[in-house]
Design a protein around this motif. Structure first.
Motif, mmCIF file in Angstrom:
data_model
loop_
_atom_site.group_PDB
_atom_site.id
_atom_site.type_symbol
_atom_site.label_atom_id
_atom_site.label_comp_id
_atom_site.label_asym_id
_atom_site.label_seq_id
_atom_site.Cartn_x
_atom_site.Cartn_y
_atom_site.Cartn_z
ATOM 1 N N ALA A 1 49.735 89.523 58.778
ATOM 2 C CA ALA A 1 50.862 88.590 58.766
ATOM 3 C C ALA A 1 51.122 88.103 60.179
ATOM 4 O O ALA A 1 50.704 88.713 61.166
ATOM 5 N N VAL A 2 51.833 86.976 60.262
ATOM 6 C CA VAL A 2 52.260 86.469 61.564
ATOM 7 C C VAL A 2 53.762 86.685 61.671
ATOM 8 O O VAL A 2 54.517 86.480 60.714
ATOM 9 N N TYR A 3 54.194 87.170 62.839
ATOM 10 C CA TYR A 3 55.597 87.423 63.112
ATOM 11 C C TYR A 3 56.064 86.453 64.187
ATOM 12 O O TYR A 3 55.332 86.186 65.138
ATOM 13 N N PHE A 4 57.274 85.941 64.042
ATOM 14 C CA PHE A 4 57.801 85.040 65.054
ATOM 15 C C PHE A 4 59.294 85.260 65.227
ATOM 16 O O PHE A 4 59.987 85.757 64.334
ATOM 17 N N VAL A 5 59.774 84.882 66.417
ATOM 18 C CA VAL A 5 61.127 85.212 66.849
ATOM 19 C C VAL A 5 61.975 83.951 66.954
ATOM 20 O O VAL A 5 61.529 82.941 67.501
ATOM 21 N N SER A 6 63.195 84.034 66.450
ATOM 22 C CA SER A 6 64.248 83.082 66.796
ATOM 23 C C SER A 6 65.201 83.828 67.709
ATOM 24 O O SER A 6 65.824 84.805 67.308
ATOM 25 N N SER A 7 65.279 83.391 68.980
ATOM 26 C CA SER A 7 66.020 84.175 69.974
ATOM 27 C C SER A 7 67.520 84.230 69.711
ATOM 28 O O SER A 7 68.161 85.229 69.995
ATOM 29 N N PHE A 8 68.087 83.147 69.224
ATOM 30 C CA PHE A 8 69.498 83.131 68.858
ATOM 31 C C PHE A 8 69.767 81.876 68.052
ATOM 32 O O PHE A 8 68.943 80.960 68.003
ATOM 33 N N ALA A 9 70.921 81.840 67.421
ATOM 34 C CA ALA A 9 71.408 80.628 66.760
ATOM 35 C C ALA A 9 72.912 80.566 66.963
ATOM 36 O O ALA A 9 73.604 81.587 66.866
#
Length: 461
Positions: free
Chosen positions: A326-334
């Motif tokens: 799988a590929v993992y990705f980050v959203s640093s903040f919202a």
């Protein structure tokens, strides 16, 4: 990456505003889920490596039994004689060399007005007016520096990137300025390939088919050769999550120049990832929509017309890596005040290509303890004994944190170089955390003042 620290309130300011709720900062989710069925799942105990010990030299606090070596400092002469070490080291990759040696490729996130840019070198420079790029450090098996040189120059705002299965580094421009803007002579917003051993093999050629936008990081599916890409857009309209289907998948160095198709992720019924707040929330039937104009000749990609169903956006898409099919990705903040659907302090998402399924597996946010990491996870890598290493990108004290497979948080390193004043101290963020191929050394950059460390110790514990 420094955009986050400069534009956001400190974590403690954020928490002060939430003080009426009696909250602190914590982590929720299942890191062990990321490593299910792998050897890495034999993770650390619940206390990590123990408390940090103050460094008498005032550079880097580490747990007892660990020690560091300074590999490089900005402003020092490059061993190649090409100039001085550039500022703002950011994303970084470590590659296996001969006889136990290691080759590091290190981004430099320099803008057009940087005081200490990457020196221009004939054959390795894309746009002489741009000051970003990469440097390469060659190390022996004991982390002694054998050489340091320019690997690519004349690029802009090289933030993160990622390794390929054929042992090259893809460096990403977090910038989409056109020629004529800020003095640039060429368009920017591209990905470039860098050979860590012989940069002249790859030169300074933009991989234009992979899109022109505010790139952050990439991850390559080692089975299919598909490249996943994040877009770090911190102002609305926010960035997209992409995949690039190369014409010559897994073709080795230079094969990405053959072109391919760029697509953006659409999650049916979910226009903004920040709207999802519960770990474990999962969405099937993920769609991939062709990008109408990957070069963004008239309109930025995230503003283009993706049809009546629209496209899925997210604020501050940053770290990206591959693991466990799988590929993992980050959203640093919202931040809803900036246009996001909801607020959060950081998310880690998992996309499973074989199932076309997207799942929220990690959430950072207010919950229990003000001392725990919670604001703006940025660079993330896999830890040798399971779990993650996280570079927290905020204000105040700067740490590299570990997250065990059990969801426990521990401090791995703390920066001690004060770039403020004694009365109002400030510390540069960490970036580019990565491990040597044998997992015996952790490499990490301090963004300001630009410093690259090698950390050794009982990682096997």
């Amino acid at each position: 990456m420094s955009e986050t620290a400069s534009s956001s309130a400190s974590r403690r300011q954020v928490l002060a505003r939430a003080g009426a709720l009696g909250v602190g900062v914590a982590f929720a989710g299942s890191v062990s889920e990321i490593f299910a069925g792998t050897a890495a799942a034999q993770g650390l105990g619940r206390r990590g490596y123990g408390p940090l010990v103050p460094d008498p030299d005032g550079l880097l606090d580490l747990p007892e039994g660990f020690h560091y070596t300074v590999l490089s400092r900005e402003g020092a002469p490059l061993r190649s004689g090409e100039g001085n070490v550039p500022s703002n080291p950011d994303g970084m990759g470590a590659f296996r060399g001969r006889h136990g040696s290691v080759h590091l490729v290190r981004n430099h996130e320099n803008r057009h007005n940087a005081k200490r840019g990457v020196p221009t070198v004939q054959g390795l420079t894309y746009d002489p007016a741009a000051k970003g790029g990469c440097t390469a450090i060659a190390l022996d098996g004991r982390d002694n520096v054998l050489g340091e040189r320019v690997a690519i120059a004349g690029t802009a705002v090289n933030c993160a990137g990622g390794p390929t299965p054929w042992n090259t580094w893809l460096t990403c421009e977090e910038n989409e300025d056109r020629a004529g803007t800020n003095g640039y002579t060429k368009d920017h917003g591209f990905i470039f390939e860098v050979d860590p051993v012989d940069p002249r093999r790859t030169g300074a050629v933009p991989l234009t088919a992979m899109g022109r936008f505010q790139h952050e990081a990439i991850a390559v599916d080692p089975r299919s050769g598909i490249v996943y890409e994040t877009e770090d857009a911190f102002q609305k309209p926010f960035g997209l999550f992409y995949r690039f289907l190369p014409e010559k998948p897994l073709g080795g160095t230079g094969s990405l120049r053959a072109g391919g198709a760029l697509e953006a992720m659409r999650v049916p019924g979910l226009p903004d990832l920040s709207a999802v707040q519960e770990t474990g929330a999962s969405f099937g039937g993920v769609e991939w929509v062709p990008v109408p104009d990957p070069l963004a000749q008239e309109t930025p990609v995230r503003l283009q017309d993706f049809g009546p169903k629209g496209i899925t956006h997210a604020q501050k898409l940053e770290g990206c890596y591959w693991g466990d099919r799988a590929v993992y990705f980050v959203s640093s903040f919202a931040r809803s005040a900036e246009g996001s659907a909801a607020d959060h302090f950081g998310q880690v998402w998992k996309y499973e290509p074989h199932r076309r399924r997207l799942t929220l597996v990690v959430v950072f946010g207010p919950s229990t303890d003000i001392q725990l990491p919670g604001e703006s996870p940025d660079n993330i890598c896999l830890a040798p004994r399971g779990g993650l290493m996280v570079c927290e990108d905020g204000n105040g004290a700067q740490h590299v944190y570990g997250l065990t497979k059990h969801g426990e948080v521990y401090a791995m390193a703390r920066g001690r170089q004060n770039i403020g004043t004694p009365d109002a101290p400030e510390w540069g963020e960490f970036a580019g955390v990565t491990f040597s191929p044998d997992c015996g050394t952790m490499y990490v950059n301090c963004y300001t003042p630009g410093t690259t460390f090698a950390v050794r110790g009982p990682f096997h514990r």
